[in-house]
Design a protein around this motif. Structure first.
Motif, PDB file in Angstrom:
ATOM      1  N   GLU A 154      20.333  20.317  29.398  1.00 34.50           N
ATOM      2  CA  GLU A 154      19.602  19.278  30.108  1.00 34.50           C
ATOM      3  C   GLU A 154      19.452  19.678  31.565  1.00 34.50           C
ATOM      4  O   GLU A 154      20.412  20.131  32.193  1.00 34.50           O
ATOM      5  CB  GLU A 154      20.334  17.939  30.016  1.00 34.50           C
ATOM      6  N   ARG A 155      18.256  19.538  32.076  1.00 36.61           N
ATOM      7  CA  ARG A 155      17.989  19.792  33.492  1.00 36.61           C
ATOM      8  C   ARG A 155      17.016  18.744  33.985  1.00 36.61           C
ATOM      9  O   ARG A 155      16.356  18.059  33.204  1.00 36.61           O
ATOM     10  CB  ARG A 155      17.384  21.193  33.687  1.00 36.61           C
ATOM     11  N   THR A 156      16.911  18.616  35.280  1.00 35.97           N
ATOM     12  CA  THR A 156      15.886  17.740  35.832  1.00 35.97           C
ATOM     13  C   THR A 156      14.549  18.472  35.818  1.00 35.97           C
ATOM     14  O   THR A 156      14.496  19.707  35.765  1.00 35.97           O
ATOM     15  CB  THR A 156      16.219  17.341  37.275  1.00 35.97           C
ATOM     16  N   ALA A 157      13.489  17.709  35.893  1.00 35.80           N
ATOM     17  CA  ALA A 157      12.167  18.328  35.965  1.00 35.80           C
ATOM     18  C   ALA A 157      12.044  19.190  37.211  1.00 35.80           C
ATOM     19  O   ALA A 157      11.408  20.254  37.187  1.00 35.80           O
ATOM     20  CB  ALA A 157      11.090  17.247  35.966  1.00 35.80           C
ATOM     21  N   ALA A 158      12.669  18.766  38.303  1.00 36.08           N
ATOM     22  CA  ALA A 158      12.628  19.557  39.535  1.00 36.08           C
ATOM     23  C   ALA A 158      13.297  20.912  39.336  1.00 36.08           C
ATOM     24  O   ALA A 158      12.815  21.942  39.827  1.00 36.08           O
ATOM     25  CB  ALA A 158      13.298  18.794  40.673  1.00 36.08           C
ATOM     26  N   ASP A 159      14.411  20.938  38.596  1.00 31.68           N
ATOM     27  CA  ASP A 159      15.084  22.206  38.327  1.00 31.68           C
ATOM     28  C   ASP A 159      14.201  23.136  37.499  1.00 31.68           C
ATOM     29  O   ASP A 159      14.170  24.348  37.725  1.00 31.68           O
ATOM     30  CB  ASP A 159      16.404  21.960  37.584  1.00 31.68           C
ATOM     31  N   VAL A 160      13.504  22.559  36.524  1.00 31.50           N
ATOM     32  CA  VAL A 160      12.619  23.378  35.686  1.00 31.50           C
ATOM     33  C   VAL A 160      11.501  23.981  36.530  1.00 31.50           C
ATOM     34  O   VAL A 160      11.216  25.184  36.441  1.00 31.50           O
ATOM     35  CB  VAL A 160      12.039  22.541  34.524  1.00 31.50           C
ATOM     36  N   VAL A 161      10.868  23.171  37.364  1.00 29.60           N
ATOM     37  CA  VAL A 161       9.787  23.676  38.214  1.00 29.60           C
ATOM     38  C   VAL A 161      10.308  24.744  39.167  1.00 29.60           C
ATOM     39  O   VAL A 161       9.671  25.794  39.358  1.00 29.60           O
ATOM     40  CB  VAL A 161       9.123  22.525  38.993  1.00 29.60           C
ATOM     41  N   THR A 162      11.460  24.499  39.755  1.00 33.97           N
ATOM     42  CA  THR A 162      12.041  25.474  40.680  1.00 33.97           C
ATOM     43  C   THR A 162      12.279  26.808  39.984  1.00 33.97           C
ATOM     44  O   THR A 162      12.043  27.878  40.569  1.00 33.97           O
ATOM     45  CB  THR A 162      13.357  24.940  41.267  1.00 33.97           C
ATOM     46  N   GLY A 163      12.738  26.769  38.744  1.00 36.32           N
ATOM     47  CA  GLY A 163      12.948  28.003  38.007  1.00 36.32           C
ATOM     48  C   GLY A 163      11.681  28.818  37.846  1.00 36.32           C
ATOM     49  O   GLY A 163      11.710  30.060  37.906  1.00 36.32           O
ATOM     50  N   PHE A 164      10.565  28.148  37.666  1.00 35.43           N
ATOM     51  CA  PHE A 164       9.294  28.857  37.509  1.00 35.43           C
ATOM     52  C   PHE A 164       8.863  29.563  38.793  1.00 35.43           C
ATOM     53  O   PHE A 164       8.089  30.524  38.741  1.00 35.43           O
ATOM     54  CB  PHE A 164       8.203  27.895  37.050  1.00 35.43           C
ATOM     55  N   LYS A 165       9.343  29.115  39.928  1.00 35.18           N
ATOM     56  CA  LYS A 165       8.971  29.769  41.184  1.00 35.18           C
ATOM     57  C   LYS A 165       9.450  31.214  41.238  1.00 35.18           C
ATOM     58  O   LYS A 165       8.931  32.024  42.007  1.00 35.18           O
ATOM     59  CB  LYS A 165       9.531  28.976  42.367  1.00 35.18           C
ATOM     60  N   ASN A 166      10.441  31.549  40.420  1.00 32.85           N
ATOM     61  CA  ASN A 166      10.950  32.916  40.404  1.00 32.85           C
ATOM     62  C   ASN A 166       9.969  33.911  39.782  1.00 32.85           C
ATOM     63  O   ASN A 166      10.242  35.119  39.768  1.00 32.85           O
ATOM     64  CB  ASN A 166      12.282  32.967  39.668  1.00 32.85           C
ATOM     65  N   ALA A 167       8.845  33.439  39.289  1.00 32.30           N
ATOM     66  CA  ALA A 167       7.808  34.359  38.806  1.00 32.30           C
ATOM     67  C   ALA A 167       7.361  35.299  39.921  1.00 32.30           C
ATOM     68  O   ALA A 167       6.970  36.442  39.667  1.00 32.30           O
ATOM     69  CB  ALA A 167       6.613  33.570  38.268  1.00 32.30           C
ATOM     70  N   GLN A 168       7.427  34.816  41.162  1.00 31.21           N
ATOM     71  CA  GLN A 168       7.036  35.653  42.305  1.00 31.21           C
ATOM     72  C   GLN A 168       7.852  36.934  42.351  1.00 31.21           C
ATOM     73  O   GLN A 168       7.316  38.024  42.591  1.00 31.21           O
ATOM     74  CB  GLN A 168       7.228  34.854  43.598  1.00 31.21           C
ATOM     75  N   ALA A 169       9.156  36.820  42.115  1.00 38.43           N
ATOM     76  CA  ALA A 169      10.022  38.004  42.180  1.00 38.43           C
ATOM     77  C   ALA A 169       9.647  39.022  41.120  1.00 38.43           C
ATOM     78  O   ALA A 169       9.707  40.237  41.353  1.00 38.43           O
ATOM     79  CB  ALA A 169      11.483  37.580  42.023  1.00 38.43           C
ATOM     80  N   LEU A 170       9.264  38.564  39.952  1.00 35.41           N
ATOM     81  CA  LEU A 170       8.878  39.480  38.881  1.00 35.41           C
ATOM     82  C   LEU A 170       7.556  40.173  39.181  1.00 35.41           C
ATOM     83  O   LEU A 170       7.388  41.362  38.891  1.00 35.41           O
ATOM     84  CB  LEU A 170       8.774  38.715  37.559  1.00 35.41           C
ATOM     85  N   LEU A 171       6.641  39.445  39.751  1.00 38.34           N
ATOM     86  CA  LEU A 171       5.317  40.011  40.005  1.00 38.34           C
ATOM     87  C   LEU A 171       5.301  40.973  41.181  1.00 38.34           C
ATOM     88  O   LEU A 171       4.392  41.794  41.293  1.00 38.34           O
ATOM     89  CB  LEU A 171       4.316  38.883  40.242  1.00 38.34           C
ATOM     90  N   THR A 172       6.293  40.886  42.050  1.00 35.28           N
ATOM     91  CA  THR A 172       6.313  41.757  43.225  1.00 35.28           C
ATOM     92  C   THR A 172       7.355  42.865  43.122  1.00 35.28           C
ATOM     93  O   THR A 172       7.465  43.680  44.035  1.00 35.28           O
ATOM     94  CB  THR A 172       6.594  40.935  44.496  1.00 35.28           C
ATOM     95  N   ARG A 173       8.111  42.937  42.037  1.00 39.28           N
ATOM     96  CA  ARG A 173       9.148  43.962  41.930  1.00 39.28           C
ATOM     97  C   ARG A 173       8.532  45.337  41.725  1.00 39.28           C
ATOM     98  O   ARG A 173       7.448  45.486  41.170  1.00 39.28           O
ATOM     99  CB  ARG A 173      10.096  43.649  40.770  1.00 39.28           C
ATOM    100  N   ARG A 174       9.240  46.340  42.175  1.00 33.40           N
ATOM    101  CA  ARG A 174       8.839  47.727  41.956  1.00 33.40           C
ATOM    102  C   ARG A 174       9.322  48.164  40.579  1.00 33.40           C
ATOM    103  O   ARG A 174      10.372  47.741  40.104  1.00 33.40           O
ATOM    104  CB  ARG A 174       9.463  48.620  43.027  1.00 33.40           C
ATOM    105  N   PHE A 175       8.562  49.023  39.947  1.00 36.25           N
ATOM    106  CA  PHE A 175       8.937  49.449  38.604  1.00 36.25           C
ATOM    107  C   PHE A 175      10.179  50.340  38.597  1.00 36.25           C
ATOM    108  O   PHE A 175      10.812  50.512  37.568  1.00 36.25           O
ATOM    109  CB  PHE A 175       7.765  50.164  37.923  1.00 36.25           C
ATOM    110  N   ASP A 176      10.544  50.889  39.763  1.00 37.66           N
ATOM    111  CA  ASP A 176      11.766  51.684  39.804  1.00 37.66           C
ATOM    112  C   ASP A 176      12.973  50.855  40.242  1.00 37.66           C
ATOM    113  O   ASP A 176      14.073  51.380  40.391  1.00 37.66           O
ATOM    114  CB  ASP A 176      11.615  52.901  40.720  1.00 37.66           C
ATOM    115  N   ASP A 177      12.748  49.513  40.449  1.00 39.67           N
ATOM    116  CA  ASP A 177      13.868  48.634  40.745  1.00 39.67           C
ATOM    117  C   ASP A 177      14.686  48.404  39.484  1.00 39.67           C
ATOM    118  O   ASP A 177      14.148  48.422  38.367  1.00 39.67           O
ATOM    119  CB  ASP A 177      13.366  47.272  41.252  1.00 39.67           C
TER     120      ASP A 177
END
Length: 337
Positions: free
Chosen positions: A304-327
């Protein structure tokens, strides 16, 4: 867009720019699960929350839920079912009166409703389960097409999965495209954004939230279900005598009632005892009989999580899209909740 503490600039897409969002995410209008409370919570957290109007919803119910959703002070949306509007024209009037930022109208003869909504200054979305449906939506003048794959929860087609459908729709239409079906974590959102979608349309990821209308027992069932625990078909619609167009079945948690009647829908359509059995199960909260609509991503909803927690988790998509492939691979904050 504003960023959270320690984060880089947030993702900017047509969706975030059009509605002033912090994350390119729409909370799907899950009729019977998402009302104004969930919509408000998603919007307040930086996404665009929506609530869905059940087939029998009254104009006053829509007005009440719209007021709750609007209380966040952020844009929100409402989902309508085109086949239901034929018998409930007051639903459209109530939506036009409420003036949400976005309205989804899908499943049936939706085209006639696009212009009245747009004339009222409301952005219009239509969910499409095939490329042909996406093209038809574009011709009808919608502002955004939702490419909904068969793995999504609730109603829609089960003919094409999200990823192949999204690729085809992006090549076929010129209007903005959102992706729906199977998106439950930042990894899923990053995947569809990388493909070219303007955002994710997410429902199942919110089923573990107290802001839904699900009972505690229903949420427990969701949290206990593995990724293979859903089934697609018309069993629950036929049992309730709902007039859903037959091409739009529903994906729900598999249970004993579904297993007993799958493949016997014609018999079920005239079996009043089975209809009464389902109604009794719903009243008692017996989910061996009663349904809970959910997509294949349900296995990623584990607490169980709050809706705010779920939305906040999705913000981490930024880290995946900007990572280097050698990271090195990163797992922090990206997994299921």
């Amino acid at each position: 867009m504003p960023a959270g503490e320690g984060e880089g600039p947030m993702l900017r897409t047509w969706l975030t720019e059009r509605f002033g969002l912090e994350v390119p995410l729409v909370g799907a209008p899950m009729a019977g699960v998402a009302d104004g409370r969930l919509a408000a919570a998603v919007s307040a957290a930086g996404g665009l929350g929506m609530f869905g109007a059940p087939a029998t919803a009254t104009a006053s119910w829509i007005a009440e839920q719209a007021a709750v959703a609007a209380a966040s002070g952020r844009p929100y949306g409402i989902g309508l079912m085109a086949w239901a509007l034929e018998d409930q024209p007051g639903q459209l009037d109530a939506v036009l009166e409420a003036r949400p930022a976005l309205v989804s109208v899908s499943y049936g003869d939706f085209a006639r409703y696009v212009e009245p909504l747009r004339a009222a200054g409301i952005a219009v979305a239509t969910q499409a389960g095939t490329t042909w449906e996406a093209l038809a939506a574009e011709r009808a003048g919608v502002d955004v097409v939702v490419a909904r794959g068969g793995e999504g929860g609730g109603h829609g087609r089960d003919e094409v999965a999200t990823l192949p459908l999204l690729q085809s729709v992006l090549d076929a239409v010129s209007v903005p495209v959102l992706a729906a079906g199977g998106i439950a974590t930042a990894r899923g959102l990053a995947a569809v954004l990388a493909a070219g979608a303007e955002g994710g349309w997410v429902g199942t990821a919110f089923l573990g939230c107290a802001e839904t209308t699900l009972s505690g027992a229903a949420r427990e069932r969701v949290l206990a279900t593995e990724e293979t625990g859903t089934a697609y078909g018309r069993v629950f619609d036929v049992a309730q005598r709902l007039a859903w167009p037959p091409e739009f079945g529903g994906r729900a948690l598999r249970n004993a009632f579904f297993d007993r009647w799958e493949g016997r829908e014609e018999e079920l359509a005239v079996d009043e005892a089975a209809r009464a059995e389902l109604e009794t199960a719903r009243a008692k909260g017996d989910f061996d009989g009663a349904y809970v609509y959910a997509g294949q991503a349900v296995g990623l909803v584990r607490q169980e999580r709050t809706a705010a927690d779920v939305v906040t988790g999705f913000k981490n998509a930024q880290a995946l899209l900007t990572r280097r492939f050698d990271d090195p691979p990163s797992t922090a904050g990206l997994g299921p909740g």
